[in-house]
Design a protein around this motif. Structure first.
Motif, short mmCIF file in Angstrom:
data_model
loop_
_atom_site.label_atom_id
_atom_site.label_comp_id
_atom_site.label_asym_id
_atom_site.label_seq_id
_atom_site.Cartn_x
_atom_site.Cartn_y
_atom_site.Cartn_z
N ALA A 42 54.37 41.03 46.14
CA ALA A 42 54.91 39.67 46.13
C ALA A 42 54.42 38.88 47.33
O ALA A 42 54.10 37.69 47.23
N HIS A 43 54.34 39.53 48.49
CA HIS A 43 53.85 38.84 49.69
C HIS A 43 52.37 38.48 49.55
O HIS A 43 51.96 37.37 49.93
N LEU A 44 51.58 39.38 49.00
CA LEU A 44 50.16 39.09 48.84
C LEU A 44 49.94 37.99 47.81
O LEU A 44 49.02 37.17 47.95
N GLN A 45 50.78 37.95 46.78
CA GLN A 45 50.68 36.87 45.80
C GLN A 45 50.99 35.53 46.45
O GLN A 45 50.29 34.53 46.23
N ARG A 46 52.04 35.49 47.27
CA ARG A 46 52.40 34.23 47.92
C ARG A 46 51.33 33.82 48.93
O ARG A 46 51.04 32.63 49.08
N LEU A 47 50.73 34.79 49.62
CA LEU A 47 49.64 34.47 50.53
C LEU A 47 48.48 33.84 49.77
O LEU A 47 47.91 32.82 50.20
N ALA A 48 48.12 34.43 48.63
CA ALA A 48 47.03 33.89 47.82
C ALA A 48 47.38 32.49 47.32
O ALA A 48 46.52 31.59 47.31
N ASP A 49 48.63 32.27 46.94
CA ASP A 49 49.05 30.95 46.48
C ASP A 49 48.98 29.93 47.61
O ASP A 49 48.55 28.78 47.40
N SER A 50 49.41 30.32 48.81
CA SER A 50 49.35 29.41 49.95
C SER A 50 47.90 29.04 50.26
O SER A 50 47.59 27.88 50.55
N CYS A 51 47.01 30.04 50.20
CA CYS A 51 45.58 29.76 50.42
C CYS A 51 45.05 28.77 49.39
O CYS A 51 44.35 27.81 49.73
N SER A 52 45.39 29.01 48.13
CA SER A 52 44.91 28.11 47.08
C SER A 52 45.43 26.70 47.28
O SER A 52 44.71 25.71 47.06
N ALA A 53 46.68 26.58 47.72
CA ALA A 53 47.31 25.26 47.87
C ALA A 53 46.64 24.43 48.95
O ALA A 53 46.63 23.20 48.87
N TYR A 60 39.43 38.38 51.78
CA TYR A 60 39.44 39.76 51.30
C TYR A 60 40.24 39.82 50.00
O TYR A 60 41.12 38.99 49.76
N THR A 61 39.93 40.80 49.19
CA THR A 61 40.71 41.00 47.97
C THR A 61 42.10 41.50 48.34
O THR A 61 42.33 42.03 49.43
N ARG A 62 43.02 41.37 47.41
CA ARG A 62 44.37 41.88 47.66
C ARG A 62 44.36 43.39 47.83
O ARG A 62 45.14 43.95 48.60
N GLU A 63 43.45 44.05 47.11
CA GLU A 63 43.35 45.51 47.24
C GLU A 63 42.93 45.90 48.65
O GLU A 63 43.47 46.85 49.24
N ARG A 64 41.97 45.16 49.21
CA ARG A 64 41.52 45.46 50.57
C ARG A 64 42.61 45.13 51.58
O ARG A 64 42.79 45.86 52.57
N LEU A 65 43.35 44.06 51.36
CA LEU A 65 44.45 43.73 52.26
C LEU A 65 45.54 44.80 52.21
O LEU A 65 46.12 45.17 53.23
N LEU A 85 50.72 38.82 58.62
CA LEU A 85 49.38 38.68 58.04
C LEU A 85 49.02 37.21 58.03
O LEU A 85 49.72 36.40 57.40
N MET A 86 47.95 36.85 58.72
CA MET A 86 47.54 35.45 58.86
C MET A 86 46.11 35.26 58.37
O MET A 86 45.26 36.14 58.54
N VAL A 87 45.86 34.10 57.80
CA VAL A 87 44.51 33.69 57.45
C VAL A 87 44.29 32.31 58.03
O VAL A 87 45.03 31.37 57.70
N THR A 88 43.31 32.18 58.92
CA THR A 88 43.00 30.88 59.52
C THR A 88 41.77 30.28 58.86
O THR A 88 41.00 30.99 58.20
N ARG A 89 41.58 28.99 59.06
CA ARG A 89 40.43 28.31 58.45
C ARG A 89 39.11 28.84 59.00
O ARG A 89 38.08 28.80 58.34
N GLY A 90 39.13 29.35 60.22
CA GLY A 90 37.91 29.85 60.84
C GLY A 90 37.36 28.89 61.88
O GLY A 90 37.94 27.83 62.16
N THR A 91 36.25 29.27 62.46
CA THR A 91 35.65 28.50 63.55
C THR A 91 34.86 27.31 63.02
O THR A 91 34.13 27.41 62.04
N GLY A 92 35.02 26.17 63.70
CA GLY A 92 34.28 24.97 63.33
C GLY A 92 34.29 23.98 64.47
O GLY A 92 35.02 24.16 65.45
N PRO A 93 33.51 22.92 64.37
CA PRO A 93 33.48 21.91 65.44
C PRO A 93 34.81 21.17 65.53
O PRO A 93 35.61 21.17 64.59
N MET A 94 35.05 20.55 66.66
CA MET A 94 36.25 19.76 66.85
C MET A 94 36.30 18.64 65.81
O MET A 94 35.29 18.02 65.50
#
Length: 236
Positions: A42-53, A60-65, A85-94
């Motif tokens: 359930a937590h991984l599903q909500r994480l995937a939903d938050s990412c999509s939103a 990473y796949t849910r299996e790897r997570l 468990l956090m997912v950030t946008r990643g590195t980029g310019p200001m």
């Protein structure tokens, strides 16, 4: 971090990560008991939903997570604990545009976290209704577990300054949304009620379990628009 198990001192992210610069990212917080994660799917599903939103690619796949969760729990020195468990946008310019950000960063932390002292679980906690309001649902959907928790932090600071244990956040219409770090329930005349997501409540995993258990026990339960009046007049 990003597929590698590292000690806390070595788990670092670049200062230009947009999760740090702008709170651009999502997270899940979950418990594990006897080295087993609670409601992981359930937590991984909500994480995937938050990412999509927020149009963030889950790196990473849910299996790897799930494998990473098992790995870090196995390395933790205690049977029970808390995972972030956090997912950030990643590195980029200001700048706010994330289009030039590189691969998202995935960070998984295992630690201890005691939200409420055991004695207070028996005695009850002191609440205040914070002046700080929950972000409106038409500004940021409460189903997204964003890294930006500033309004919740300000509400908790209000509670601390007032000598209370926790704060209740209202939405911009004055309806009850949630606590600074948890969902709320009340009981009135045998009815179990909890704020609606449209009023700012996170669709918490434990919240959902409580509603499931209530249904199985034939306890009347529902989502409802609640106001401070309902809190003051509740049986519990």
């Amino acid at each position: 971090m990003n597929g590698h198990l590292r000690p806390e001192q070595e788990a670092v992210i670049p200062v230009m990560d947009h999760g740090l610069l702008y709170g651009d990212g999502v997270f899940e917080g979950m418990r594990f008991y006897h080295r087993r994660p609670f409601r992981l799917a359930a937590h991984l599903q909500r994480l995937a939903d938050s990412c999509s939103a927020i149009r963030l690619t889950l790196p990473y796949t849910r299996e790897r997570l799930a494998e990473a969760v098992d790995e870090i729990i196995g390395a933790f020195p205690e049977e029970n604990g808390y995972l972030r468990l956090m997912v950030t946008r990643g590195t980029g310019p200001m700048g706010l545009d994330p289009a030039s950000c590189t691969r998202p960063n995935a960070i998984l932390i295992a630690t201890r976290l005691e939200m409420v002292h055991p004695e207070l679980r028996q005695e009850g906690i002191r609440l205040v209704i914070a002046a700080t309001r929950r972000l409106p649902a038409d500004g940021l959907d409460p189903r997204i577990k964003s890294l930006n928790y500033l309004n919740h932090i300000l509400a908790r600071m209000e509670a601390t300054q007032a000598g209370a244990d926790e704060a209740v956040l209202l939405n911009s219409q004055g309806r009850v949304a949630e606590g600074s770090a948890e969902n709320l329930f009340i009981v009135r005349d045998g009815l179990l009620a909890t704020p609606r997501p449209v009023d700012g409540a996170l669709k918490g995993i434990t919240r959902g379990i409580v509603l499931e258990l209530a249904a199985g026990l034939n306890i009347p339960a529902r989502e409802a628009p609640l106001t401070p009046y309902d809190l003051y007049t509740a049986d519990e």
